[in-house]
Design an enzyme around this catalytic site. Structure first.
Site, PDB file in Angstrom:
ATOM      1  N   ARG A 232       0.839  -1.195   0.000  1.00 35.92           N
ATOM      2  CA  ARG A 232       0.000   0.000   0.000  1.00 35.92           C
ATOM      3  C   ARG A 232       0.875   1.246   0.000  1.00 35.92           C
ATOM      4  O   ARG A 232       1.842   1.331   0.759  1.00 35.92           O
ATOM      5  CB  ARG A 232      -0.930   0.007   1.212  1.00 35.92           C
ATOM      6  CG  ARG A 232      -1.886  -1.179   1.216  1.00 35.92           C
ATOM      7  CD  ARG A 232      -2.872  -1.138   2.357  1.00 35.92           C
ATOM      8  NE  ARG A 232      -3.678  -2.355   2.376  1.00 35.92           N
ATOM      9  CZ  ARG A 232      -4.610  -2.643   3.274  1.00 35.92           C
ATOM     10  NH1 ARG A 232      -4.851  -1.781   4.253  1.00 35.92           N
ATOM     11  NH2 ARG A 232      -5.293  -3.775   3.211  1.00 35.92           N
TER      12      ARG A 232
ATOM     13  N   ARG B 148       1.982   1.072  10.377  1.00 40.21           N
ATOM     14  CA  ARG B 148       1.582   1.471   9.024  1.00 40.21           C
ATOM     15  C   ARG B 148       2.782   1.364   8.090  1.00 40.21           C
ATOM     16  O   ARG B 148       3.637   2.243   8.049  1.00 40.21           O
ATOM     17  CB  ARG B 148       1.019   2.897   9.030  1.00 40.21           C
ATOM     18  CG  ARG B 148       0.223   3.256   7.790  1.00 40.21           C
ATOM     19  CD  ARG B 148      -0.386   4.642   7.934  1.00 40.21           C
ATOM     20  NE  ARG B 148      -1.319   4.717   9.037  1.00 40.21           N
ATOM     21  CZ  ARG B 148      -2.603   4.357   8.973  1.00 40.21           C
ATOM     22  NH1 ARG B 148      -3.097   3.889   7.841  1.00 40.21           N
ATOM     23  NH2 ARG B 148      -3.390   4.468  10.035  1.00 40.21           N
TER      24      ARG B 148
ATOM     25  N   GLU C 104      -6.716  -0.870  15.465  1.00 38.58           N
ATOM     26  CA  GLU C 104      -7.320  -1.825  14.529  1.00 38.58           C
ATOM     27  C   GLU C 104      -6.338  -2.932  14.153  1.00 38.58           C
ATOM     28  O   GLU C 104      -5.174  -2.673  13.855  1.00 38.58           O
ATOM     29  CB  GLU C 104      -7.766  -1.095  13.252  1.00 38.58           C
ATOM     30  CG  GLU C 104      -8.333  -2.024  12.189  1.00 38.58           C
ATOM     31  CD  GLU C 104      -8.300  -1.404  10.796  1.00 38.58           C
ATOM     32  OE1 GLU C 104      -8.260  -2.165   9.829  1.00 38.58           O
ATOM     33  OE2 GLU C 104      -8.275  -0.160  10.687  1.00 38.58           O
TER      34      GLU C 104
ATOM     35  N   SER D  44     -10.416  -5.878   9.915  1.00 34.99           N
ATOM     36  CA  SER D  44     -11.703  -5.359   9.464  1.00 34.99           C
ATOM     37  C   SER D  44     -12.431  -6.487   8.751  1.00 34.99           C
ATOM     38  O   SER D  44     -11.862  -7.120   7.854  1.00 34.99           O
ATOM     39  CB  SER D  44     -11.527  -4.179   8.498  1.00 34.99           C
ATOM     40  OG  SER D  44     -11.172  -3.007   9.185  1.00 34.99           O
TER      41      SER D  44
ATOM     42  N   ARG E  96       0.696  -6.140  12.733  1.00 32.51           N
ATOM     43  CA  ARG E  96       0.013  -5.541  13.883  1.00 32.51           C
ATOM     44  C   ARG E  96      -0.183  -6.560  15.007  1.00 32.51           C
ATOM     45  O   ARG E  96      -0.166  -6.193  16.185  1.00 32.51           O
ATOM     46  CB  ARG E  96      -1.320  -4.942  13.445  1.00 32.51           C
ATOM     47  CG  ARG E  96      -1.134  -3.746  12.514  1.00 32.51           C
ATOM     48  CD  ARG E  96      -2.385  -2.928  12.346  1.00 32.51           C
ATOM     49  NE  ARG E  96      -2.112  -1.750  11.517  1.00 32.51           N
ATOM     50  CZ  ARG E  96      -2.912  -0.691  11.435  1.00 32.51           C
ATOM     51  NH1 ARG E  96      -4.026  -0.648  12.145  1.00 32.51           N
ATOM     52  NH2 ARG E  96      -2.600   0.322  10.664  1.00 32.51           N
TER      53      ARG E  96
END
Length: 425
Positions: free
Chosen positions: A261, A276, A348, A351, A390
């Site tokens: 990403r 991130r 988070e 999801s 994460r």
């Protein structure tokens, strides 16, 4: 992708649903464009029918030696022959405009999704697990992780910001986490393991909603392919363009892949540590189900991700995202947020979304109900089970010791030669 017929039949409901996502009304423009397209189609059909009729009449006129009528009919056919290609070209243009307009509109939220502008309006569903009670001030992972093998400096030297090199003990722990997640989803929860391509065509990115709207968030190769931002892209597109038998559903796929990403919209956010990154590993879940099963499947999928967190002994909470915080393709999303003691807050880690038939329409993925000749669009769902980086952060911070060592969760020890503690170098 939205069904223009549904918009045409109930434009007010469509606009009201868009308004919940903070979008302006779209139905008037869409219906007007569709009316022009349908008028063009109707004119072309009428012209073709008249051309066929006139062509037959020419022969009858000539047979009856009515040359004047025959010449008039031939002139009419010539005019129609010249007009038809223009109508066909206009139809293609209007069809492309309508599809492009529909493709830019996000999915509509389900009725139970809370209204809201951003993450502050998300709703707590439940909390699970017990937060660790430290006899010392817990630190963030980037403070003590380098002694365990988190090599931020070399990662940046090799590839630039938001890249990290994992070495030694922490690299082994990351590998064990990914394999444990994958094995749990396949052996316990019945997902089929897949090793998908990491490079895909435009059509695959369009099918799951990454294109055209979010091109800047992706990495593109020199030959025009895209590095996947999530295995959702590859896994969901397994059924693109297919008509499945109802008996073959549900399909449940999982994969452990690198994800890429550009984080174009995340400048200045989470620049430290592993939270991130431009490149990270993630275990993804994708389900393909009949519409009647998608509600239950959403709960099931989210529970599968929660099960992994529970097995790892990590405290977490489930949040139902509000309309303003959901992704483009989602109709409802649950976020799982894991407790990070170093930051003193939840972050988070997964999801899980139901996309209803939104992606299926973009991919033309259908199924044929038993005993029926007609087809219906499938429903697609996706979720992280989990983001490996994460989860690694969560393990390091929740299991950290005062001396900088980290206790290995019991379920991971067999994968690490029964190692119980990661010792700092």
């Amino acid at each position: 992708m939205h069904d223009i017929r549904a918009i045409r039949d109930d434009p007010a409901t469509f606009d009201a649903a868009l308004a919940r996502r903070g979008a302006s009304p779209q139905s008037d423009a869409l219906v007007a464009l569709d009316a022009r397209r349908r008028a063009c189609i109707a004119e072309a059909q009428t012209a073709q029918a008249r051309r066929n009729e006139a062509s037959k009449a020419i022969g009858a006129a000539k047979a009856s030696k009515d040359e004047a009528t025959a010449q008039a009919l031939m002139a009419e056919v010539a005019t129609l022959k010249e007009r038809l290609p223009a109508l066909e070209a206009e139809e293609r243009t209007l069809d492309a405009e309508l599809n492009a307009a529909l493709a830019a509109i996000p999915n509509l939220p389900l009725a139970d999704v809370p209204d809201g502008a951003d993450e502050d309006d998300n709703v707590l569903v439940h909390e699970r697990g017990t937060r660790p009670d430290f006899a010392f001030q817990p630190r963030e992972h980037d403070a003590f992780g380098p002694a365990l093998g988190l090599d931020f400096e070399t990662g940046v030297a090799l590839a630039g910001a938001r890249f990290t090199l994992l070495r030694g003990p922490v690299a082994r722990l990351a590998r064990a986490l990914g394999q444990y997640m994958l094995d749990t989803l396949t052996a316990v929860h019945g997902f089929e393991e897949v090793v998908p391509p990491l490079l895909v065509r435009d059509e695959a990115m369009f099918g799951t909603g990454q294109l055209p709207k979010f091109a800047e968030d992706l990495f593109r190769t020199t030959d025009g392919r895209w590095l996947i931002s999530t295995a959702e892209v590859s896994l969901t597109n397994i059924v693109a363009g297919k008509i499945l038998d109802e008996g073959a559903l549900p399909l449940r796929f999982t994969a452990l892949t690198p994800c890429f990403r550009s984080e174009a919209g995340a400048a200045g956010r989470d620049t430290r540590g592993l939270i991130r990154q431009h490149q990270f590993d993630k275990v993804e879940m994708v389900s393909i189900v009949p519409p009647e099963q998608s509600e239950a499947e959403h709960e099931r999928m989210t529970a599968c991700a929660e099960d992994i967190l529970t097995r790892l002994g990590l405290p977490f909470r489930r949040m139902k995202l509000c309309t303003g915080d959901m992704g483009f393709s989602a109709a409802r999303t649950y976020d799982l947020e894991v407790w990070l003691p170093g930051q003193g807050r939840y972050r988070e880690i997964s999801s899980c979304s139901t996309c209803t038939d939104f992606q299926a329409r973009r991919m033309n993925a259908r199924f044929r109900p038993d005993g029926s000749k007609a087809t219906r669009f499938v429903h697609t769902l996706n979720g992280s089970g989990l983001a490996v980086g994460r989860t690694l952060v969560a393990v390091l911070e929740n299991y950290q010791q005062a001396d900088g060592s980290v206790v290995v969760p019991e379920v991971l020890r067999p994968r690490l030669g029964n190692l119980s503690v990661l010792e700092p170098a």
